[in-house]
Motif scaffolding. Sequence first.
Motif, PDB file in Angstrom:
ATOM      1  N   MET A  41       0.804  -1.295  -0.060  1.00 61.02           N
ATOM      2  CA  MET A  41       0.022   0.055  -0.004  1.00 61.02           C
ATOM      3  C   MET A  41       0.925   1.146  -0.114  1.00 61.02           C
ATOM      4  O   MET A  41       2.000   1.248   0.444  1.00 61.02           O
ATOM      5  CB  MET A  41      -0.883  -0.100   1.102  1.00 61.02           C
ATOM      6  N   ASP A  42       0.446   2.340  -0.717  1.00 56.33           N
ATOM      7  CA  ASP A  42       0.866   3.456  -0.387  1.00 56.33           C
ATOM      8  C   ASP A  42       0.445   4.179   0.726  1.00 56.33           C
ATOM      9  O   ASP A  42      -0.719   4.791   0.806  1.00 56.33           O
ATOM     10  CB  ASP A  42       0.629   4.527  -1.754  1.00 56.33           C
ATOM     11  N   HIS A  43       1.462   4.571   1.588  1.00 54.67           N
ATOM     12  CA  HIS A  43       0.970   5.168   2.824  1.00 54.67           C
ATOM     13  C   HIS A  43       1.599   6.693   3.059  1.00 54.67           C
ATOM     14  O   HIS A  43       2.026   6.806   4.127  1.00 54.67           O
ATOM     15  CB  HIS A  43       1.627   4.178   4.079  1.00 54.67           C
ATOM     16  N   SER A  44       1.352   7.342   2.069  1.00 52.25           N
ATOM     17  CA  SER A  44       1.891   8.783   2.160  1.00 52.25           C
ATOM     18  C   SER A  44       1.183   9.402   3.284  1.00 52.25           C
ATOM     19  O   SER A  44       2.047  10.340   3.667  1.00 52.25           O
ATOM     20  CB  SER A  44       1.827   9.207   0.736  1.00 52.25           C
ATOM     21  N   ILE A  72      16.843   3.461   9.044  1.00 53.26           N
ATOM     22  CA  ILE A  72      15.688   2.561   8.912  1.00 53.26           C
ATOM     23  C   ILE A  72      16.253   1.389   8.321  1.00 53.26           C
ATOM     24  O   ILE A  72      16.417   1.692   7.248  1.00 53.26           O
ATOM     25  CB  ILE A  72      14.362   3.300   8.602  1.00 53.26           C
ATOM     26  N   GLN A  73      15.577   0.152   8.521  1.00 53.50           N
ATOM     27  CA  GLN A  73      16.034  -0.870   7.857  1.00 53.50           C
ATOM     28  C   GLN A  73      14.644  -1.909   7.833  1.00 53.50           C
ATOM     29  O   GLN A  73      14.721  -3.091   8.157  1.00 53.50           O
ATOM     30  CB  GLN A  73      16.886  -1.915   8.886  1.00 53.50           C
ATOM     31  N   MET A  77       6.656   1.555   4.846  1.00 50.65           N
ATOM     32  CA  MET A  77       6.271   2.576   3.650  1.00 50.65           C
ATOM     33  C   MET A  77       7.111   2.674   2.600  1.00 50.65           C
ATOM     34  O   MET A  77       8.270   2.242   2.822  1.00 50.65           O
ATOM     35  CB  MET A  77       6.123   3.894   4.292  1.00 50.65           C
ATOM     36  N   GLU A  78       6.635   2.906   1.421  1.00 57.87           N
ATOM     37  CA  GLU A  78       7.555   3.147   0.302  1.00 57.87           C
ATOM     38  C   GLU A  78       8.626   4.205   0.506  1.00 57.87           C
ATOM     39  O   GLU A  78       8.487   5.167   1.304  1.00 57.87           O
ATOM     40  CB  GLU A  78       6.751   3.573  -1.017  1.00 57.87           C
ATOM     41  N   ASP A  79       9.767   3.828   0.124  1.00 56.38           N
ATOM     42  CA  ASP A  79      10.825   4.522   0.170  1.00 56.38           C
ATOM     43  C   ASP A  79      11.371   4.815   1.684  1.00 56.38           C
ATOM     44  O   ASP A  79      11.987   5.865   2.116  1.00 56.38           O
ATOM     45  CB  ASP A  79      10.869   5.842  -0.557  1.00 56.38           C
ATOM     46  N   MET A  80      11.190   3.936   2.405  1.00 58.53           N
ATOM     47  CA  MET A  80      11.334   3.988   3.838  1.00 58.53           C
ATOM     48  C   MET A  80      12.573   3.307   4.318  1.00 58.53           C
ATOM     49  O   MET A  80      13.581   3.812   4.986  1.00 58.53           O
ATOM     50  CB  MET A  80      10.289   3.592   4.839  1.00 58.53           C
ATOM     51  N   HIS A 111      -0.933  -7.877   7.716  1.00 58.12           N
ATOM     52  CA  HIS A 111       0.368  -7.894   8.372  1.00 58.12           C
ATOM     53  C   HIS A 111       1.047  -6.170   8.386  1.00 58.12           C
ATOM     54  O   HIS A 111       1.926  -5.780   8.304  1.00 58.12           O
ATOM     55  CB  HIS A 111       1.508  -8.483   7.479  1.00 58.12           C
ATOM     56  N   HIS A 112      -0.075  -5.431   8.923  1.00 59.66           N
ATOM     57  CA  HIS A 112       0.362  -4.152   9.209  1.00 59.66           C
ATOM     58  C   HIS A 112       1.126  -3.854  10.486  1.00 59.66           C
ATOM     59  O   HIS A 112       0.826  -4.192  11.513  1.00 59.66           O
ATOM     60  CB  HIS A 112      -0.911  -2.946   9.616  1.00 59.66           C
TER      61      HIS A 112
END
Length: 187
Positions: A41-44, A72-73, A77-80, A111-112
């Motif tokens: 999902m996109d979580h912007s 962050i490993q 989120m996208e690009d995290m 799996h949030h």
Amino acid sequence: MKKIPLLLCIATLVTLTACNEDGTIKGDQTDMNETSTHDDMDHSGHSSSGDVPEGLQEAEEPRFQVGSDAVIQTDHMEDMNGAQATISGAYDTTVYAISYQPTNGGEKITHHKWVVHEELDYAGAEPLETGDKAIIDTDHMAGMNGTEATIESTEQTTVYMVDFTPVSGGDRIMNHKWVTEDELRTP
């Protein structure tokens, strides 16, 4: 051919078009029962005010101190993954990976990661177990607050609230909740 007034055409189009809460047009709703992992999902909009739930205890000896930097490993989120982060909070608690059906429609989220014990209504004092159900009392994402969650995994750990800039650039994400100690490394 009979001419139809432009205003009537626009009114008809508006009436026939349904929109999601974020203003996007709803598509074919036949796939509403499909599921999507949190990572798909996109979580912007996954940022918050920095408020913490009542009863959440600050960590006494966190590996990463508030104000310190970390990398962050994880890819909640996208690009995290790989982003430089600043620790804005550290807390000792039980965290859960959960699945839930958003209250605003859409695909089931599976799996949030993560919701802390203090963000669940009527959870009691003891940690929940895999398979238990609870009502979510937080709004990390639209459609999350007030829905029933199924606990997928449980972990007792230190969790962190972090500020970071996505690895691809863009606006800084403030007060992202939550990243576990194992999902961070020193820069």
